[in-house]
Design an enzyme around this catalytic site. Structure first.
Site, PDB file in Angstrom:
ATOM      1  N   THR A 206       1.183  -1.005  -0.166  1.00 38.15           N
ATOM      2  CA  THR A 206       0.037   0.431   0.248  1.00 38.15           C
ATOM      3  C   THR A 206       0.336   1.404  -0.141  1.00 38.15           C
ATOM      4  O   THR A 206       2.241   1.267   0.144  1.00 38.15           O
ATOM      5  CB  THR A 206      -0.740  -0.041   1.618  1.00 38.15           C
ATOM      6  OG1 THR A 206      -2.054   1.241   0.985  1.00 38.15           O
ATOM      7  CG2 THR A 206      -0.151   0.226   2.450  1.00 38.15           C
ATOM      8  N   CYS A 207       1.073   2.210  -0.093  1.00 32.98           N
ATOM      9  CA  CYS A 207       0.628   3.798  -0.586  1.00 32.98           C
ATOM     10  C   CYS A 207       1.447   4.070   0.625  1.00 32.98           C
ATOM     11  O   CYS A 207       0.798   3.886   1.959  1.00 32.98           O
ATOM     12  CB  CYS A 207       0.275   4.473  -1.261  1.00 32.98           C
ATOM     13  SG  CYS A 207       0.354   4.297  -2.660  1.00 32.98           S
ATOM     14  N   HIS A 208       2.587   4.402   1.016  1.00 37.33           N
ATOM     15  CA  HIS A 208       3.166   5.600   2.568  1.00 37.33           C
ATOM     16  C   HIS A 208       3.300   6.607   1.955  1.00 37.33           C
ATOM     17  O   HIS A 208       4.110   6.886   1.204  1.00 37.33           O
ATOM     18  CB  HIS A 208       4.304   5.167   2.810  1.00 37.33           C
ATOM     19  CG  HIS A 208       5.240   5.806   4.094  1.00 37.33           C
ATOM     20  ND1 HIS A 208       4.481   5.972   5.505  1.00 37.33           N
ATOM     21  CD2 HIS A 208       5.875   6.690   4.380  1.00 37.33           C
ATOM     22  CE1 HIS A 208       5.109   5.807   5.938  1.00 37.33           C
ATOM     23  NE2 HIS A 208       6.538   7.069   5.591  1.00 37.33           N
TER      24      HIS A 208
END
Length: 250
Positions: A229-231
């Site tokens: 997932t994006c950070h």
């Protein structure tokens, strides 16, 4: 000359107003999509996640109504539960890794998207099964993966495990052995390997990246689950990554 400067100022001001209105509109539309997706997800959970009790042993077991899920979306391949059910979602798979970035489980356009399996995976028996999902600010989808990076998260034994129900309602249990933040890359989402040596090298690399030593042995005979997932916000290039090995089929 003064008129020209005034016109330029007015044009710049108009452009700034347009940009501002456009930005506000995007935020409003995003919030609408988020609210709808969250509401639909709660309704879906109530409809398909059932607790069955064995008459003889009195033990409880989760059963997912995959017939109902399939009637809504034939791309359904499983269901994921993790982080004390903060992650509690269907898993779908398309012919690419872009469609479900902005389509909900019922295949309507929605910026929030849904959790999906890498299109290259054939099944949960692949050596590395990769799941993608947006990190939502309200902790839905993979938003609660942020919790993993809290110091006390793994003090709770249950938090070491990710549960997957495949489309046959078989429970696949995975134990986390690595997590980290990294720049977007293709390496950790490799789904197939040409040899045991190549897979061993992959395992060694993702083990060394981990922020915590879990003392969990991994071998070339293992099946790996990877969550990505994006950070950060906006067009971030960083990714939060979690790796777990299958430890049980019940």
């Amino acid at each position: 000359m003064r008129r020209i400067k005034l016109k330029i100022k007015n044009i710049v001001l108009l452009l700034l107003v347009i940009v501002f209105i456009f930005s506000i509109s995007r935020v409003v539309l995003y919030c609408v999509d988020l609210r709808k997706n969250t509401k639909d997800s709660k309704t879906l959970i109530q409809k398909v996640v059932n607790i069955e009790v064995d008459v003889e042993t009195k033990e409880e077991a989760v059963k997912i109504d995959f017939d109902y899920l399939m009637s809504i979306n034939s791309d359904t391949v499983g269901w994921i539960q993790f982080n004390q059910d903060k992650v509690n979602n269907p898993i779908v798979q398309a012919s690419d890794n872009s469609y479900y970035l902005d389509h909900s489980f019922n295949t309507e356009y929605n910026q929030v998207g849904t959790i999906f399996m890498d299109y290259r995976n054939a099944s949960f028996d692949d050596k590395n099964v990769v799941l993608f999902g947006h990190a939502m600010l309200d902790d839905t989808m993979f938003g609660s993966i942020e919790d993993i990076f809290d110091d006390n998260f793994f003090d709770i034994e249950e938090n070491h495990y990710i549960q997957i129900y495949d489309a046959n309602n078989e429970l696949l249990t995975y134990r986390i052995f690595s997590y980290y933040i990294i720049e977007k890359e293709e390496y950790y989402i490799t789904t197939s390997f040409t040899s045991d040596d190549e897979f061993y090298s992959f395992l060694d690399t993702i083990l060394k990246r981990s922020y915590k030593n879990f003392d969990v042995d991994v071998a070339t005979s293992d099946h790996i689950l990877t969550l990505s997932t994006c950070h950060g916000t906006g067009n971030t290039t960083k990714r939060k990554v979690v790796h777990a090995k299958r430890v049980g089929n019940v």
